[in-house]
Design a protein around this motif. Structure first.
Motif, PDB file in Angstrom:
ATOM      1  N   THR A 245      29.667  29.744  44.216  1.00  0.00           N
ATOM      2  CA  THR A 245      28.587  28.755  44.214  1.00  0.00           C
ATOM      3  C   THR A 245      29.048  27.441  43.610  1.00  0.00           C
ATOM      4  OG1 THR A 245      26.944  30.536  44.000  1.00  0.00           O
ATOM      5  CG2 THR A 245      26.227  28.309  43.453  1.00  0.00           C
ATOM      6  N   ARG A 246      29.841  27.529  42.554  1.00  0.00           N
ATOM      7  CA  ARG A 246      30.370  26.303  41.960  1.00  0.00           C
ATOM      8  C   ARG A 246      31.286  25.568  42.931  1.00  0.00           C
ATOM      9  NH1 ARG A 246      34.341  26.729  36.888  1.00  0.00           N
ATOM     10  NH2 ARG A 246      35.578  27.644  38.574  1.00  0.00           N
ATOM     11  N   ASP A 247      32.117  26.319  43.662  1.00  0.00           N
ATOM     12  CA  ASP A 247      32.992  25.693  44.652  1.00  0.00           C
ATOM     13  C   ASP A 247      32.179  25.025  45.756  1.00  0.00           C
ATOM     14  OD1 ASP A 247      35.148  26.588  43.204  1.00  0.00           O
ATOM     15  OD2 ASP A 247      35.486  28.366  44.446  1.00  0.00           O
ATOM     16  N   ILE A 248      31.098  25.702  46.185  1.00  0.00           N
ATOM     17  CA  ILE A 248      30.233  25.109  47.208  1.00  0.00           C
ATOM     18  C   ILE A 248      29.609  23.820  46.693  1.00  0.00           C
ATOM     19  CG2 ILE A 248      28.099  25.437  48.512  1.00  0.00           C
ATOM     20  CD1 ILE A 248      28.777  28.404  48.695  1.00  0.00           C
ATOM     21  N   TYR A 249      29.178  23.844  45.441  1.00  0.00           N
ATOM     22  CA  TYR A 249      28.576  22.650  44.847  1.00  0.00           C
ATOM     23  C   TYR A 249      29.585  21.501  44.833  1.00  0.00           C
ATOM     24  CZ  TYR A 249      26.901  19.437  41.276  1.00  0.00           C
ATOM     25  OH  TYR A 249      26.538  18.304  40.592  1.00  0.00           O
ATOM     26  N   LEU A 250      30.812  21.776  44.371  1.00  0.00           N
ATOM     27  CA  LEU A 250      31.816  20.719  44.292  1.00  0.00           C
ATOM     28  C   LEU A 250      32.191  20.214  45.677  1.00  0.00           C
ATOM     29  CD1 LEU A 250      34.133  22.207  41.500  1.00  0.00           C
ATOM     30  CD2 LEU A 250      32.406  20.412  41.276  1.00  0.00           C
ATOM     31  N   ASN A 251      32.273  21.120  46.665  1.00  0.00           N
ATOM     32  CA  ASN A 251      32.577  20.693  48.030  1.00  0.00           C
ATOM     33  C   ASN A 251      31.445  19.850  48.608  1.00  0.00           C
ATOM     34  OD1 ASN A 251      35.023  22.042  47.999  1.00  0.00           O
ATOM     35  ND2 ASN A 251      34.202  23.907  48.910  1.00  0.00           N
ATOM     36  N   THR A 252      30.205  20.272  48.324  1.00  0.00           N
ATOM     37  CA  THR A 252      29.058  19.498  48.802  1.00  0.00           C
ATOM     38  C   THR A 252      29.028  18.119  48.159  1.00  0.00           C
ATOM     39  OG1 THR A 252      27.783  21.549  49.079  1.00  0.00           O
ATOM     40  CG2 THR A 252      26.553  19.488  49.037  1.00  0.00           C
ATOM     41  N   LEU A 253      29.325  18.074  46.859  1.00  0.00           N
ATOM     42  CA  LEU A 253      29.363  16.790  46.164  1.00  0.00           C
ATOM     43  C   LEU A 253      30.462  15.899  46.726  1.00  0.00           C
ATOM     44  CD1 LEU A 253      28.264  15.055  43.842  1.00  0.00           C
ATOM     45  CD2 LEU A 253      29.943  16.172  42.342  1.00  0.00           C
ATOM     46  N   SER A 254      31.631  16.506  47.002  1.00  0.00           N
ATOM     47  CA  SER A 254      32.727  15.732  47.566  1.00  0.00           C
ATOM     48  C   SER A 254      32.378  15.223  48.958  1.00  0.00           C
ATOM     49  CB  SER A 254      33.991  16.594  47.625  1.00  0.00           C
ATOM     50  OG  SER A 254      35.055  15.905  48.237  1.00  0.00           O
ATOM     51  N   GLN A 255      31.747  16.078  49.748  1.00  0.00           N
ATOM     52  CA  GLN A 255      31.350  15.664  51.095  1.00  0.00           C
ATOM     53  C   GLN A 255      30.316  14.545  51.036  1.00  0.00           C
ATOM     54  OE1 GLN A 255      29.798  18.863  53.453  1.00  0.00           O
ATOM     55  NE2 GLN A 255      29.537  17.598  55.282  1.00  0.00           N
TER      56      GLN A 255
END
Length: 325
Positions: A245-255
């Motif tokens: 979930t943290r990785d998804i959050y960081l990827n979403t933030l980066s996107q």
């Protein structure tokens, strides 16, 4: 509080004097809860319990099982998820419960009050035949089993938090979401530090290490051990989920950041030629041998604006076809 009961097939009797309860016929259970150091020492002296046992309970060391000559000592920890006023403002609270099992007696030691021990104590006082006929090692099993059941309740609450955070990640990239994820990871780590040693402690009882655990009771401890294996596995799974979930959050933030940067880049690219045109026509060439004829043309200013609009529109169409927008 120090309380003593003696129980067996014939019923349950409560005692005020520890020595009398110790010598009575039947299984003696002395429960020490929310007691001061002097009371703990008194109980330990009456039943010949080593001072290190009392010290381990006071210091709330990690869960363990340690056999002595006349009794077996097991320390496990109760777990509670204490919630605060804000969402995901919670903390794992662990309290030590020490259980000493002798030949015909059991002593439970806990500094604060404990609900799992309360439930077993109430069952004995009610005369629950499933406990009265089976000796002190079975009573200790019931206490440990009640404590482990609370682990699943805490895991259910943590699972609910994980599901809520997963939904929050897909809806927004608010910085508070990342703080909630990190808080949940800390809770899972704290819970793992309790469950893992407890599994090893119960494993010693399940394998029949202490002589005070009878063969017919070992299967019950094996059942608790299986539950703890499941608890540890679930904890590791939930930690992996929070990491994902943290990785998804960081990827979403980066996107999201990339999308903003792309829009800003397109805007800057569109204004670059417009700035060039405005800069050229912003120079004062009137009266120069290199006079720009558009400066004296009555439609020069509108023509420049139209040209700039055409350039911007053309670039927008181009970026749209290239799917930059």
């Amino acid at each position: 509080m120090i309380a003593a009961v003696v129980y067996g097939p014939d019923g349950v009797t409560e005692y005020d004097d520890l020595a009398t309860a110790r010598d009575a016929t039947g299984t003696t259970w002395v429960r020490v809860s929310d007691a001061d150091p002097g009371e703990l020492d008194t109980v330990a002296e009456t039943f010949g319990i080593h001072s290190l046992v009392v010290e381990d309970v006071r210091n709330e060391v990690r869960a363990k099982t340690q056999p002595y000559d006349d009794y077996a000592f097991t320390l496990v920890k109760t777990v509670e998820l204490a919630r605060g006023d804000q969402s995901f403002e919670e903390e794992i609270l662990a309290e030590a419960v020490g259980i000493c099992v002798g030949e015909d007696w059991v002593v439970s030691l806990s500094v604060p009050p404990d609900d799992p021990v309360d439930r077993v104590w109430d069952a004995v006082r009610r005369g629950d035949s499933r406990i009265l006929d089976r000796g002190p090692d079975f009573t200790a099993y019931r206490i440990v089993d009640m404590i482990v059941d609370e682990y699943f309740t805490v895991l259910d609450d943590l699972e609910t938090d994980i599901e809520a955070i997963e939904e929050a990640v897909t809806e927004s990239t608010d910085i508070g979401t990342l703080e909630d994820i990190n808080a949940l990871r800390r809770d899972l780590l704290a819970f793992r530090k309790v469950a893992w040693p407890c599994r090893e402690a119960v494993g010693v009882l399940a394998r029949g290490g202490p002589t005070q655990v009878r063969d017919e009771t070992e299967k019950y401890y094996r059942d608790v051990y299986d539950h703890l294996v499941q608890v540890v596995d679930l904890t590791e799974t939930y930690r992996d989920l929070t990491t994902g979930t943290r990785d998804i959050y960081l990827n979403t933030l980066s996107q999201s950041t990339n999308e903003v940067m792309k829009v800003l880049t397109v805007i800057a690219t569109i204004f670059l030629p417009l700035t060039f045109v405005a800069g050229v026509y912003g120079m004062n060439f009137a009266g120069s041998p290199y006079n720009m004829p558009e400066l004296t043309w009555r439609y020069g200013y509108p023509a420049a604006l139209v040209a700039m609009g055409a350039i911007a529109g053309g670039m927008l169409v181009y970026f749209k076809r290239k799917e930059y927008l």
